[in-house]
Scaffold this active site. Structure first.
Site, PDB file in Angstrom:
ATOM      1  N   GLY A   1     -16.936 -23.946 -20.440  1.00 58.85           N
ATOM      2  CA  GLY A   1     -16.536 -22.699 -20.443  1.00 58.85           C
ATOM      3  C   GLY A   1     -18.045 -22.401 -19.926  1.00 58.85           C
ATOM      4  O   GLY A   1     -19.117 -22.204 -20.076  1.00 58.85           O
TER       5      GLY A   1
ATOM      6  N   THR B   1     -22.952 -20.196 -24.142  1.00 63.01           N
ATOM      7  CA  THR B   1     -21.757 -19.782 -24.919  1.00 63.01           C
ATOM      8  C   THR B   1     -21.451 -18.473 -25.164  1.00 63.01           C
ATOM      9  O   THR B   1     -22.342 -18.321 -25.932  1.00 63.01           O
ATOM     10  CB  THR B   1     -20.844 -21.297 -25.694  1.00 63.01           C
ATOM     11  OG1 THR B   1     -19.533 -20.802 -26.132  1.00 63.01           O
ATOM     12  CG2 THR B   1     -22.103 -20.367 -27.259  1.00 63.01           C
TER      13      THR B   1
ATOM     14  N   ASP C   1     -19.120 -17.781 -27.955  1.00 68.30           N
ATOM     15  CA  ASP C   1     -18.672 -18.293 -29.246  1.00 68.30           C
ATOM     16  C   ASP C   1     -19.283 -18.306 -30.028  1.00 68.30           C
ATOM     17  O   ASP C   1     -18.907 -17.989 -31.297  1.00 68.30           O
ATOM     18  CB  ASP C   1     -17.374 -19.500 -28.865  1.00 68.30           C
ATOM     19  CG  ASP C   1     -16.680 -19.323 -27.941  1.00 68.30           C
ATOM     20  OD1 ASP C   1     -16.157 -18.529 -27.489  1.00 68.30           O
ATOM     21  OD2 ASP C   1     -16.376 -19.976 -27.299  1.00 68.30           O
TER      22      ASP C   1
ATOM     23  N   ARG D   1     -12.720 -18.760 -29.585  1.00 70.05           N
ATOM     24  CA  ARG D   1     -12.347 -19.683 -30.091  1.00 70.05           C
ATOM     25  C   ARG D   1     -12.509 -20.127 -31.824  1.00 70.05           C
ATOM     26  O   ARG D   1     -11.677 -19.362 -32.537  1.00 70.05           O
ATOM     27  CB  ARG D   1     -12.990 -21.207 -29.857  1.00 70.05           C
ATOM     28  CG  ARG D   1     -12.860 -21.296 -28.893  1.00 70.05           C
ATOM     29  CD  ARG D   1     -13.714 -23.093 -28.599  1.00 70.05           C
ATOM     30  NE  ARG D   1     -13.207 -23.228 -27.413  1.00 70.05           N
ATOM     31  CZ  ARG D   1     -12.913 -23.757 -26.395  1.00 70.05           C
ATOM     32  NH1 ARG D   1     -11.726 -24.081 -26.759  1.00 70.05           N
ATOM     33  NH2 ARG D   1     -13.293 -24.119 -24.753  1.00 70.05           N
TER      34      ARG D   1
HETATM   35  O1  F6P Z   1     -16.023 -21.384 -25.079  1.00 71.04           O
HETATM   36  C1  F6P Z   1     -15.798 -20.531 -24.759  1.00 71.04           C
HETATM   37  C2  F6P Z   1     -13.851 -19.942 -24.045  1.00 71.04           C
HETATM   38  O2  F6P Z   1     -14.486 -18.982 -23.645  1.00 71.04           O
HETATM   39  C3  F6P Z   1     -13.027 -19.340 -25.452  1.00 71.04           C
HETATM   40  O3  F6P Z   1     -13.521 -18.626 -26.120  1.00 71.04           O
HETATM   41  C4  F6P Z   1     -12.056 -19.114 -24.625  1.00 71.04           C
HETATM   42  O4  F6P Z   1     -11.170 -19.697 -26.374  1.00 71.04           O
HETATM   43  C5  F6P Z   1     -12.016 -20.841 -23.852  1.00 71.04           C
HETATM   44  O5  F6P Z   1     -13.436 -20.717 -23.399  1.00 71.04           O
HETATM   45  C6  F6P Z   1     -11.087 -20.626 -23.287  1.00 71.04           C
HETATM   46  O6  F6P Z   1     -11.011 -21.864 -21.931  1.00 71.04           O
HETATM   47  P1  F6P Z   1     -10.033 -21.576 -20.482  1.00 71.04           P
HETATM   48  O7  F6P Z   1     -11.885 -21.427 -19.961  1.00 71.04           O
HETATM   49  O8  F6P Z   1     -10.803 -22.935 -20.930  1.00 71.04           O
HETATM   50  O9  F6P Z   1      -9.637 -21.012 -20.593  1.00 71.04           O
END
Ligand code: F6P
Length: 360
Positions: free
Chosen positions: A11, A139, A141, A185
């Protein structure tokens, strides 16, 4: 004269362009050439691989504080780790990556990724045989073991703070509460930091059990009739399904507390990179380039108690709690969580913020 590759995977988050710019700049001073790999590992799967020569012209210095990644992080449907694992073709995928990297003739690769990408780099290390692999953690997170900070986290916290500041204005006008659902997450760091920053009335994170009756009582006893309840996307309530913020909102409504939900979603991954993330990006870029100079490989840059250094990928992997990768069948991911002795939990409790009942 070395040839360095850079890729951003997983991400996106704010700060990626800053770290890429700092690396390109550091390479120019060393007279090394830099190749950007586009779309992360997806860009290595295709033939020929997707690359771009990185110079001061490619990524304009004046724009390096902008969110997103100039290299892109990939999401190419049938040509990524996730889909190859689903199709039982992970070893073919890995062989393709290895071949592409060897065709590119790199001396070193700087992989800027989250705990999923870093875990994969450790588990499938043979992909990177023949070059130096140096990773940089990023990240929103902040769930990467062994480092006190990851690129993008501080900007995400700031984005949430600005968002909540605005919500509070309308909350006050209507005497109502906002249940704000953050990303993160299954790690509560983002909700915890943003919640303390705005002095939320409650912060619910996956690491701490909470009781909805206690939450309701806490809100009813507040000296205000408006405020923010910060809810991490990873929480769950027995017997409820759907989005966590909606679950909490229903409970508040049942108890007669006027409220609305709010979902800041992907603006947490956007926003101009804040100063502390730019400093972190500068520190990690410098540490990564020094690691390449001193011949290190299979390492990750970290910030520990104010010091920038590298740790081995195997130490990173061993240090976290290993869970099944949510997206890649058969792979494991090493995760960090909010620990019970996290100072912000104590500060939040002392501030009168409801943070739940007991540590899981
Ligand atoms: O890991 C980063 C993050 O933004 C998380 O906080 C979130 O749950 C996820 O990625 C969302 O992912 P995607 O871009 O696949 O929707």
């Amino acid at each position: 004269m070395k040839k360095i590759g850079i890729m951003t995977t997983g991400g996106d988050c704010s700060g990626l362009n800053t770290v890429v710019q700092r690396i390109v700049d550091g390479c120019a001073r060393r007279k090394w050439s830099v190749l950007g790999i586009q779309d992360g590992t997806d860009g290595l799967y295709v033939n020929p691989s997707k690359t771009i020569k990185l110079t001061d012209e490619t990524l304009q210095f004046a724009q390096s504080h902008l969110a997103g990644s100039i290299l892109a992080n990939g999401n190419a449907g049938n040509t990524n780790f996730e889909s190859s694992a689903r199709a039982g073709k992970l070893s073919t995928f890995n062989k393709r990556l290895k071949k592409s990297l060897s065709d590119l003739n790199l001396d070193a690769l700087i992989l800027i990724g989250g705990n999923g990408s870093l875990s994969l780099a450790h588990l499938y290390r043979e992909i990177y045989t023949g070059l130096q692999l140096v990773c940089i953690p990023k990240t929103i997170d902040m769930d990467v073991p062994l480092t006190d900070k990851t690129i993008g986290f501080d900007t995400a916290v700031q984005q949430l703070v600005s968002y909540c500041d605005q919500l509070l204005m309308t909350a006050r006008s209507h005497h109502r509460w906002f249940v704000v659902q953050t990303m993160g997450r299954d790690c509560g760091n983002l909700a915890l930091h943003a919640g303390v920053a705005i002095a939320a009335d409650a912060i619910l994170i996956p690491e701490i059990k909470f009781d909805t009756d206690a939450l309701v009582k806490h809100i009813k006893q507040s000296k205000r009739d408006y405020g923010i309840i910060m809810v991490s996307e990873g929480i769950s309530i027995r017997g409820h399904s759907g989005k966590p913020a909606d679950m909490i909102s229903r409970e508040l409504t049942k108890a007669g507390i006027a409220n609305r939900t709010a979902f800041p979603e992907y603006i947490q991954r956007a926003g101009d990179t804040v100063a502390t993330d730019r400093i972190l990006a500068s520190g990690f870029a410098d540490t990564a380039l020094n690691a390449i100079e001193s011949g290190e490989t299979y390492v990750m840059t970290v910030l520990q108690n104010g010091a920038y250094k590298t740790v081995s990928l195997s130490d990173f992997f061993a240090a976290g709690k290993q869970q099944k990768d949510p997206n890649i069948i058969g792979a494991m991911t090493s995760n960090a969580y909010v620990e019970p002795d996290n100072i912000l939990l104590h500060i939040a409790a002392d501030m009168g913020i409801y943070i739940g009942e007991k540590k899981k």
